[in-house]
Design a protein around this motif. Structure first.
Motif, short mmCIF file in Angstrom:
data_model
loop_
_atom_site.label_atom_id
_atom_site.label_comp_id
_atom_site.label_asym_id
_atom_site.label_seq_id
_atom_site.Cartn_x
_atom_site.Cartn_y
_atom_site.Cartn_z
N GLY A 24 4.94 6.03 -1.51
CA GLY A 24 4.08 5.06 -0.84
C GLY A 24 3.10 4.37 -1.78
N LEU A 25 3.04 4.83 -3.03
CA LEU A 25 2.11 4.20 -3.97
C LEU A 25 2.85 3.40 -5.03
CD1 LEU A 25 -0.47 7.10 -4.54
CD2 LEU A 25 -0.48 5.35 -2.77
N ALA A 40 0.34 14.82 2.16
CA ALA A 40 1.34 13.96 1.55
C ALA A 40 0.97 13.76 0.08
CB ALA A 40 1.36 12.61 2.26
N GLN A 58 7.22 6.30 5.65
CA GLN A 58 6.18 6.40 6.68
C GLN A 58 6.04 5.10 7.47
OE1 GLN A 58 5.92 7.64 3.60
NE2 GLN A 58 4.31 9.16 3.41
N LYS A 114 -0.13 4.60 8.90
CA LYS A 114 0.62 3.36 9.09
C LYS A 114 0.75 2.95 10.57
CE LYS A 114 2.30 2.68 4.70
NZ LYS A 114 2.08 3.94 4.04
N SER A 146 1.44 9.38 9.16
CA SER A 146 0.44 8.71 8.34
C SER A 146 -0.37 7.69 9.13
CB SER A 146 1.11 8.00 7.16
OG SER A 146 1.61 6.73 7.57
N SER A 200 1.55 -2.95 4.46
CA SER A 200 0.37 -2.85 3.60
C SER A 200 0.09 -4.23 3.00
CB SER A 200 0.64 -1.82 2.50
OG SER A 200 -0.49 -1.67 1.67
N ALA A 231 -4.59 4.48 -3.43
CA ALA A 231 -4.30 3.04 -3.32
C ALA A 231 -2.88 2.74 -3.76
CB ALA A 231 -5.30 2.25 -4.14
N GLY A 232 -2.09 2.28 -2.79
CA GLY A 232 -0.74 1.79 -3.08
C GLY A 232 -0.80 0.27 -2.98
N GLY A 233 -0.66 -0.23 -1.75
CA GLY A 233 -0.89 -1.66 -1.51
C GLY A 233 -2.33 -1.90 -1.11
N GLY A 234 -3.05 -0.82 -0.79
CA GLY A 234 -4.48 -0.92 -0.52
C GLY A 234 -4.90 -0.87 0.94
N SER A 235 -3.96 -0.60 1.87
CA SER A 235 -4.34 -0.72 3.28
C SER A 235 -5.20 0.43 3.78
CB SER A 235 -3.11 -0.89 4.17
OG SER A 235 -2.42 0.32 4.34
N ASN A 236 -4.89 1.67 3.35
CA ASN A 236 -5.71 2.77 3.87
C ASN A 236 -7.09 2.76 3.25
OD1 ASN A 236 -6.34 5.44 2.21
ND2 ASN A 236 -4.40 4.65 1.41
N GLU A 248 0.94 11.07 -1.61
CA GLU A 248 0.08 9.88 -1.75
C GLU A 248 -1.38 10.27 -1.51
OE1 GLU A 248 2.75 10.03 0.21
OE2 GLU A 248 4.10 8.36 -0.27
N THR A 282 -4.47 10.51 4.11
CA THR A 282 -3.66 9.53 4.83
C THR A 282 -2.46 10.10 5.58
OG1 THR A 282 -2.56 9.11 2.73
CG2 THR A 282 -4.28 7.56 3.41
N GLY A 283 -1.94 11.26 5.12
CA GLY A 283 -0.74 11.73 5.80
C GLY A 283 -0.38 13.17 5.49
C1 LIG Z 1 1.88 4.11 2.69
C2 LIG Z 1 1.03 5.26 2.40
C3 LIG Z 1 0.00 5.19 1.45
C4 LIG Z 1 -0.27 3.99 0.60
O1 LIG Z 1 -0.38 2.74 1.19
P1 LIG Z 1 -1.74 1.95 1.26
O2 LIG Z 1 -1.36 0.64 1.83
O3 LIG Z 1 -2.27 1.83 -0.13
O4 LIG Z 1 -2.62 2.73 2.12
C5 LIG Z 1 -0.79 6.28 1.29
N1 LIG Z 1 -0.60 7.43 1.97
C6 LIG Z 1 0.39 7.54 2.87
C7 LIG Z 1 0.57 8.83 3.59
C8 LIG Z 1 1.24 6.45 3.12
O5 LIG Z 1 2.19 6.57 4.03
#
Ligand SMILES: *Cc1c(COP(=O)(O)O)cnc(C)c1O
Length: 456
Positions: A341-342, A386, A143, A116, A114, A233, A267-272, A388, A417-418
């Protein structure tokens, strides 16, 4: 521009961006500062440095410096797996019969699987620079833990990972990848920390959550000399590192004359989403362009679409600083959905503020609809996504189908993302028709909101 757009756009090595972009520099309304949970006062740098590495604290608190040079050592590591391709999803376009142009930025092409790794290598670098012995962290789906073990191994740092119990059980092979890279992995909640013992006494049958695992990792880092905590994240610093995704996307778009209308990320924690969209949102903030940006979250953990914009704890054990964010409440433990991850109760303060100010929209989707999109995508584009990431695929397909109705030729870019190689248990549930959708009731959310801390 009439350059022919290839199916896979790979930038050259010397086109990898050499700076990260800090969107806070362009925000009129800055995200609110982290607060000390004991005093309710903004956290001072010295206090944050007890938890995080020094340089990362500086990045965390910096609302002004627009560009950060990426250190040479990090750029060197990025070359192992970057640039990541921007793929023109022509097979998906054909299958949908849409006039829309669909592209995806693929971040799943490294061993951690991913995006990460983009922040893990940065965080490990600054820990090494500071002369630390090691770091502690949590991992949900696995991840982030995998990414940080790879990064720590590269710099010869010890890596201790608290892994949310349901993932630990569901994904034993994730654990083995981490151990292969030298990490120590503990299922959370565990009996190894005070906060873990407290949570287990109260909820003996809990599957764990990211919020619990964060509390344990923070406690573990504070009880060992020469250790700090790192988070994959939510924090401003993580978003900063992840802007490599959006900046590379912009470079590729410029090179081939691609003009996106819609940008989509899960969007999980919002980093991607933050890292992918921030450079584009920066253009919006500076009045240079306009995009429709969409955050996609699971209906089982809908922090933007049904949460409150309030100060809340970042962890279940209430030992971390308070952040002003869209939250479902730190005591909300989401159902054991297949997009581990979300499953986080809050959303990064930067995106929370931007959402509050109307710079992007959010949608929530059910997991069976997400897996239907994942399977459809895998069958035509080849890549196994993935769960997520498949939230973004769902909405990209929905938007492309809208274009089919209206005949509009919009350009859609989403962040993939993954990869889903460690999520086959979830795919099995879907393929055998045993996947259900859990959506919390208003009463459940109200119960959790009632426990939000009082902040003046
Ligand atoms: C961790 C993860 C996410 C969600 O985390 P964000 O901080 O919101 O990006 C999304 N997709 C994958 C594959 C992850 O590993």
């Amino acid at each position: 521009m009439d350059t022919k757009i290839p199916y896979k756009i790979y930038l050259a090595e010397d086109e990898i961006p050499t700076q990260w972009y800090n969107v806070r520099a362009d925000m009129k309304n800055k995200p609110e500062p982290l607060l000390n949970p004991a005093t309710g006062e903004p956290m001072k740098a010295e206090e944050l440095e007890q938890i995080f590495c020094k340089e990362l604290v500086k990045q965390e608190m910096d609302d002004d410096q627009r560009w950060y040079d990426i250190p040479e050592e990090i750029l060197k590591f990025y070359k192992m797996y970057r640039p990541s391709p921007l793929v023109h999803a022509t097979f998906l376009e054909e299958a949908l019969g849409t006039p829309a142009h669909i592209y995806y930025k693929y971040e799943g092409n490294n061993t951690s699987g991913s995006h990460k790794l983009n922040s893990a290598i940065a965080q490990a670098y600054y820990a090494k620079e500071q002369g630390l012995k090691g770091v502690c962290t949590e991992t949900g789906a696995g991840q982030w833990g995998t990414a940080l073990s790879m990064a720590c191994q590269y710099f010869g740092l010890d890596c201790q990972v608290y892994m949310v119990k349901c993932s630990y059980v569901q994904k034993p092979f994730r654990r083995e990848v981490m151990r292969t890279y030298g990490a120590k992995v503990t299922p959370s909640p565990s009996m190894t920390t005070e906060v873990g013992r407290r949570i287990l006494a109260e909820f003996p049958d809990t599957n764990g959550s990211l919020g619990c695992a964060i509390s344990e990792a923070v406690e573990a880092s504070r009880s060992q000399e020469g250790y700090r905590y790192e988070l994959g994240s939510v924090l401003n610093q993580v978003l900063l590192h992840q802007t490599i995704i959006g900046l590379e996307t912009q470079t590729a778009c410029k090179k081939y004359g691609i003009k996106p209308d819609i940008l989509i990320g899960c969007a999980g924690g919002g980093s991607n989403l933050g890292g992918f969209a921030a450079p584009f949102i920066g253009e919006m903030l500076r009045g240079e362009a306009d995009y429709k940006v969409i955050a996609v979250e699971p209906a089982s953990c809908p922090s933007l679409t049904r949460g409150k914009f309030a100060y809340d704890y970042c962890d279940t054990g209430k030992i971390c600083p308070l952040a002003k964010m869209y939250t479902l409440g730190s005591q909300y433990i989401p159902s054991a959905s297949h997009a581990g991850g979300l499953r986080y109760h809050g959303m990064t303060p930067v995106l929370s503020q931007l959402y509050h100010d109307g710079l992007f929209e959010a949608r929530s989707v059910k997991q069976t609809d997400v897996f239907a999109a994942a399977v459809q995508f895998a069958r035509v584009e080849g890549t196994l996504p993935a769960p997520e990431s498949s939230h973004a695929i769902r909405v990209a397909i929905d938007e492309a189908l809208k274009c089919k109705e209206t005949g509009e030729e919009k350009t859609i870019i989403f962040n993939l993302t993954g990869n889903g190689y460690f999520d086959l248990y979830s795919y099995e549930r879907f393929n055998t028709g045993n996947m259900s959708d859990y959506i919390p009731t208003d009463e459940e959310l109200e119960k959790s909101f009632a426990l939000l801390p009082e902040v003046k």
